[in-house]
Design an enzyme around this catalytic site. Structure first.
Site, PDB file in Angstrom:
ATOM      1  N   TYR A  58       0.863  -1.186   0.000  1.00 50.89           N
ATOM      2  CA  TYR A  58       0.000   0.000   0.000  1.00 50.89           C
ATOM      3  C   TYR A  58       0.897   1.233   0.000  1.00 50.89           C
ATOM      4  O   TYR A  58       1.598   1.518   0.964  1.00 50.89           O
ATOM      5  CB  TYR A  58      -0.939   0.031   1.210  1.00 50.89           C
ATOM      6  CG  TYR A  58      -1.914  -1.125   1.309  1.00 50.89           C
ATOM      7  CD1 TYR A  58      -2.242  -1.911   0.199  1.00 50.89           C
ATOM      8  CD2 TYR A  58      -2.528  -1.441   2.508  1.00 50.89           C
ATOM      9  CE1 TYR A  58      -3.139  -2.968   0.295  1.00 50.89           C
ATOM     10  CE2 TYR A  58      -3.428  -2.496   2.617  1.00 50.89           C
ATOM     11  CZ  TYR A  58      -3.718  -3.259   1.510  1.00 50.89           C
ATOM     12  OH  TYR A  58      -4.599  -4.302   1.619  1.00 50.89           O
ATOM     13  N   HIS A 124      -0.187 -12.042   0.913  1.00 52.99           N
ATOM     14  CA  HIS A 124      -1.131 -11.221   0.164  1.00 52.99           C
ATOM     15  C   HIS A 124      -1.720 -11.995  -1.019  1.00 52.99           C
ATOM     16  O   HIS A 124      -2.913 -11.934  -1.287  1.00 52.99           O
ATOM     17  CB  HIS A 124      -0.414  -9.949  -0.322  1.00 52.99           C
ATOM     18  CG  HIS A 124      -1.276  -8.731  -0.326  1.00 52.99           C
ATOM     19  ND1 HIS A 124      -0.752  -7.473  -0.221  1.00 52.99           N
ATOM     20  CD2 HIS A 124      -2.608  -8.558  -0.429  1.00 52.99           C
ATOM     21  CE1 HIS A 124      -1.736  -6.583  -0.266  1.00 52.99           C
ATOM     22  NE2 HIS A 124      -2.874  -7.228  -0.392  1.00 52.99           N
ATOM     23  N   PRO A 225     -15.898  -4.580   3.998  1.00 49.58           N
ATOM     24  CA  PRO A 225     -17.189  -4.850   4.644  1.00 49.58           C
ATOM     25  C   PRO A 225     -18.244  -3.791   4.335  1.00 49.58           C
ATOM     26  O   PRO A 225     -19.428  -4.021   4.569  1.00 49.58           O
ATOM     27  CB  PRO A 225     -16.840  -4.850   6.141  1.00 49.58           C
ATOM     28  CG  PRO A 225     -15.658  -3.932   6.229  1.00 49.58           C
ATOM     29  CD  PRO A 225     -14.869  -4.172   4.977  1.00 49.58           C
ATOM     30  N   LEU A 226     -17.788  -2.638   3.802  1.00 57.30           N
ATOM     31  CA  LEU A 226     -18.746  -1.586   3.431  1.00 57.30           C
ATOM     32  C   LEU A 226     -18.970  -1.554   1.926  1.00 57.30           C
ATOM     33  O   LEU A 226     -19.486  -0.565   1.391  1.00 57.30           O
ATOM     34  CB  LEU A 226     -18.235  -0.221   3.918  1.00 57.30           C
ATOM     35  CG  LEU A 226     -18.167  -0.077   5.439  1.00 57.30           C
ATOM     36  CD1 LEU A 226     -17.441   1.208   5.836  1.00 57.30           C
ATOM     37  CD2 LEU A 226     -19.576  -0.097   6.037  1.00 57.30           C
ATOM     38  N   GLY A 227     -18.587  -2.629   1.236  1.00 55.33           N
ATOM     39  CA  GLY A 227     -18.790  -2.641  -0.217  1.00 55.33           C
ATOM     40  C   GLY A 227     -18.100  -1.461  -0.874  1.00 55.33           C
ATOM     41  O   GLY A 227     -18.700  -0.748  -1.678  1.00 55.33           O
ATOM     42  N   GLY A 229     -17.496   1.305   0.242  1.00 53.39           N
ATOM     43  CA  GLY A 229     -18.181   2.558   0.598  1.00 53.39           C
ATOM     44  C   GLY A 229     -19.631   2.603   0.169  1.00 53.39           C
ATOM     45  O   GLY A 229     -20.429   3.366   0.728  1.00 53.39           O
ATOM     46  N   PHE A 230     -20.032   1.771  -0.805  1.00 52.73           N
ATOM     47  CA  PHE A 230     -21.398   1.850  -1.346  1.00 52.73           C
ATOM     48  C   PHE A 230     -22.450   1.642  -0.262  1.00 52.73           C
ATOM     49  O   PHE A 230     -23.478   2.329  -0.228  1.00 52.73           O
ATOM     50  CB  PHE A 230     -21.591   0.808  -2.468  1.00 52.73           C
ATOM     51  CG  PHE A 230     -22.970   0.847  -3.058  1.00 52.73           C
ATOM     52  CD1 PHE A 230     -23.292   1.792  -4.020  1.00 52.73           C
ATOM     53  CD2 PHE A 230     -23.953  -0.037  -2.632  1.00 52.73           C
ATOM     54  CE1 PHE A 230     -24.588   1.855  -4.545  1.00 52.73           C
ATOM     55  CE2 PHE A 230     -25.229   0.019  -3.146  1.00 52.73           C
ATOM     56  CZ  PHE A 230     -25.555   0.960  -4.111  1.00 52.73           C
TER      57      PHE A 230
HETATM   58  N1  LIG Z   1      -5.989  -8.495   1.371  1.00 49.49           N
HETATM   59  C1  LIG Z   1      -6.404  -7.818   0.336  1.00 49.49           C
HETATM   60  O1  LIG Z   1      -6.047  -8.102  -0.814  1.00 49.49           O
HETATM   61  C2  LIG Z   1      -7.370  -6.680   0.559  1.00 49.49           C
HETATM   62  C3  LIG Z   1      -8.118  -6.182  -0.510  1.00 49.49           C
HETATM   63  C4  LIG Z   1      -9.021  -5.147  -0.240  1.00 49.49           C
HETATM   64  C5  LIG Z   1      -9.126  -4.638   1.048  1.00 49.49           C
HETATM   65  N2  LIG Z   1      -8.367  -5.155   2.047  1.00 49.49           N
HETATM   66  C6  LIG Z   1      -8.449  -4.623   3.446  1.00 49.49           C
HETATM   67  O2  LIG Z   1      -9.802  -4.410   3.785  1.00 49.49           O
HETATM   68  C7  LIG Z   1      -9.962  -3.054   4.213  1.00 49.49           C
HETATM   69  C8  LIG Z   1     -11.356  -2.584   3.871  1.00 49.49           C
HETATM   70  O3  LIG Z   1     -11.589  -2.601   2.471  1.00 49.49           O
HETATM   71  P1  LIG Z   1     -11.814  -1.272   1.645  1.00 49.49           P
HETATM   72  O4  LIG Z   1     -11.216  -0.158   2.426  1.00 49.49           O
HETATM   73  O5  LIG Z   1     -11.352  -1.467   0.260  1.00 49.49           O
HETATM   74  O6  LIG Z   1     -13.398  -1.185   1.541  1.00 49.49           O
HETATM   75  P2  LIG Z   1     -14.569  -0.819   2.563  1.00 49.49           P
HETATM   76  O7  LIG Z   1     -14.094  -0.868   3.969  1.00 49.49           O
HETATM   77  O8  LIG Z   1     -15.715  -1.649   2.176  1.00 49.49           O
HETATM   78  O9  LIG Z   1     -14.924   0.682   2.146  1.00 49.49           O
HETATM   79  C9  LIG Z   1     -14.001   1.710   2.188  1.00 49.49           C
HETATM   80  C10 LIG Z   1     -14.654   2.973   1.645  1.00 49.49           C
HETATM   81  O10 LIG Z   1     -15.776   3.284   2.464  1.00 49.49           O
HETATM   82  C11 LIG Z   1     -15.717   4.639   2.864  1.00 49.49           C
HETATM   83  N3  LIG Z   1     -16.235   4.662   4.266  1.00 49.49           N
HETATM   84  C12 LIG Z   1     -15.672   4.073   5.339  1.00 49.49           C
HETATM   85  N4  LIG Z   1     -16.440   4.272   6.437  1.00 49.49           N
HETATM   86  C13 LIG Z   1     -17.496   5.019   6.051  1.00 49.49           C
HETATM   87  C14 LIG Z   1     -18.615   5.540   6.719  1.00 49.49           C
HETATM   88  N5  LIG Z   1     -18.838   5.324   8.018  1.00 49.49           N
HETATM   89  N6  LIG Z   1     -19.510   6.281   6.010  1.00 49.49           N
HETATM   90  C15 LIG Z   1     -19.301   6.486   4.679  1.00 49.49           C
HETATM   91  N7  LIG Z   1     -18.271   5.986   3.969  1.00 49.49           N
HETATM   92  C16 LIG Z   1     -17.357   5.267   4.651  1.00 49.49           C
HETATM   93  C17 LIG Z   1     -14.269   5.052   2.759  1.00 49.49           C
HETATM   94  O11 LIG Z   1     -14.214   6.418   2.411  1.00 49.49           O
HETATM   95  P3  LIG Z   1     -12.906   7.326   2.715  1.00 49.49           P
HETATM   96  O12 LIG Z   1     -11.745   6.547   2.216  1.00 49.49           O
HETATM   97  O13 LIG Z   1     -13.164   8.568   1.956  1.00 49.49           O
HETATM   98  O14 LIG Z   1     -12.813   7.515   4.162  1.00 49.49           O
HETATM   99  C18 LIG Z   1     -13.750   4.176   1.635  1.00 49.49           C
HETATM  100  O15 LIG Z   1     -13.954   4.817   0.391  1.00 49.49           O
HETATM  101  C19 LIG Z   1      -8.850  -2.304   3.458  1.00 49.49           C
HETATM  102  O16 LIG Z   1      -8.587  -1.052   4.037  1.00 49.49           O
HETATM  103  C20 LIG Z   1      -7.721  -3.298   3.578  1.00 49.49           C
HETATM  104  O17 LIG Z   1      -7.129  -3.176   4.860  1.00 49.49           O
HETATM  105  C21 LIG Z   1      -7.502  -6.162   1.822  1.00 49.49           C
END
Ligand SMILES: NC(=O)c1ccc[n+]([C@@H]2O[C@H](COP(=O)([O-])OP(=O)(O)OC[C@H]3O[C@@H](n4cnc5c(N)ncnc54)[C@H](OP(=O)(O)O)[C@@H]3O)[C@@H](O)[C@H]2O)c1
Length: 336
Positions: A58, A124, A225-227, A229-230
């Protein structure tokens, strides 16, 4: 905050973690200073979210450096979860699972993180050129050397698995190849945790992977877990994303698909209104309800959202809430 144990280890974490990825990878990082990112990590820890999920790729490297600045002051409050095995090249991301590389990558992560031990070290992606037992054996040696406490496996996304070698399925069989690989590496050294996508709109892991982990005392870190952000309901169909943002190319984030998937957000909002919560908190509470071994790692750049997400650990969904969410329509738009 409620605590959960990572697999069969004695390692405890806050039930909701913090995904640090959006601060330096996969999403637009414009308008964000290093100080803002730092405040977000501190805010998450203040709210009881101890598990900080990062990776050497990252940035590359800047995300671990940022987490290291926090660990320098607050190591005892944090559970550090990082990853190795992917390299960011000029054109492509390449897997490297060679034992010598993995050991050097761990030393470099320890330096960036300003710590002498990584709580959870995750592969990874497996390297299709290297027998996975060799990579995993090298990671096991890092545990024996006291540099790492537990090992984890990332099983993210059909598209990524197609690119990095493991057969990619869909639906119920999507994680069959992953489970076969996990059973191979379990012969070498215990897998403490698997990281996989799990959310209200991506539920494939529930068919086989989540039960496989539960039956073997393996934890599950729920990524995205938040799709992306969706599911928070804060994104508008057709709003557009900056070119470096993964959602600019994600089939569920075209204007049409975002509009078609609005009933999912509406359903989460209905439940949220009954609890005085937000749609994001309901989406996270639903993930928490999928098993005591599941720990969601919502990603965010913003301190206020990190605090809001941590608050989901205190939200208790009723059987009716869970049934209502389970009955929501499946997501439209897929990589396959
Ligand atoms: N191992 C892997 O290959 C892999 C792949 C993907 C993800 N991951 C891990 O999983 C974690 C989570 O996945 P992700 O970050 O891609 O997706 P996510 O947690 O589903 O969603 C992140 C998005 O949601 C927004 N968000 C977060 N909290 C919110 C809230 N309360 N209200 C409105 N919007 C909100 C964030 O906006 P802002 O950024 O603008 O705050 C960001 O754009 C990653 O950070 C990473 O550590 C691992």
């Amino acid at each position: 905050m409620e605590r959960r144990t990572i697999g069969a280890t004695a390692l405890e974490v806050g039930a909701i973690g913090l995904g640090c990825m959006p601060m330096h990878w996969a999403y637009s990082a414009s308008q964000q200073s290093g100080e803002t990112a730092l405040r977000t990590v501190h805010a998450a820890l203040d709210a009881g979210a101890t598990l900080l999920d990062t990776a050497d790729m990252y940035g590359p490297f800047t995300n671990e450096l940022l987490v290291g600045r926090v660990l320098r002051e607050r190591r005892s409050e944090a559970f550090i979860s990082t990853k190795c095995g992917l390299l960011v090249g000029e054109q492509h991301i390449v897997a490297n699972g060679r034992p010598g590389y993995v050991k050097r990558a761990c030393d470099a992560s320890l330096r960036r993180l300003q710590t002498d031990v990584i709580d959870l070290y995750q592969l990874h992606r497996p390297d299709p050129e290297v027998p996975v037992e060799e990579t995993w054996g090298a990671m096991a040696e890092l545990v024996s050397a006291g540099k790492v406490r537990a090992l984890g496996w990332c099983a993210i996304g059909a598209r990524a698995r197609r690119r990095y070698g493991a057969a990619a399925g869909t639906g119920a069989g999507m994680y069959d190849a992953t489970i076969r690989q996990l059973e191979r590496v379990q012969q070498v050294f215990p897998v403490s945790c698997v990281q996989a996508e799990l959310s209200v709109w991506s539920r494939e892991a529930l068919d086989r992977l989540v039960p496989w982990c539960a039956s073997r005392g393996v934890g599950l870190l729920a990524a995205m877990p938040l799709g992306n952000g969706f599911l928070s309901g804060t994104l508008t169909p057709g709003q557009g994303f900056e070119p470096e943002d993964v959602r600019a190319r994600h089939p569920r984030f075209t204007a049409d698909m975002m509009a078609a998937n609005q009933p999912i957000v509406a359903g989460l909002r209905r439940v949220a209104d009954r609890h005085g919560a937000t749609a994001a908190q309901v989406a996270l509470a639903w993930v928490l309800a999928q098993g005591r071994h599941v720990v969601p790692v919502p990603g965010t750049k913003k301190a206020r959202w990190a605090v809001q997400n941590a608050g989901a650990a205190g939200l208790r969904l009723t059987a009716q809430d869970l049934a209502e969410i389970t009955a929501l329509p499946g997501a439209m738009g897929s990589w396959d």
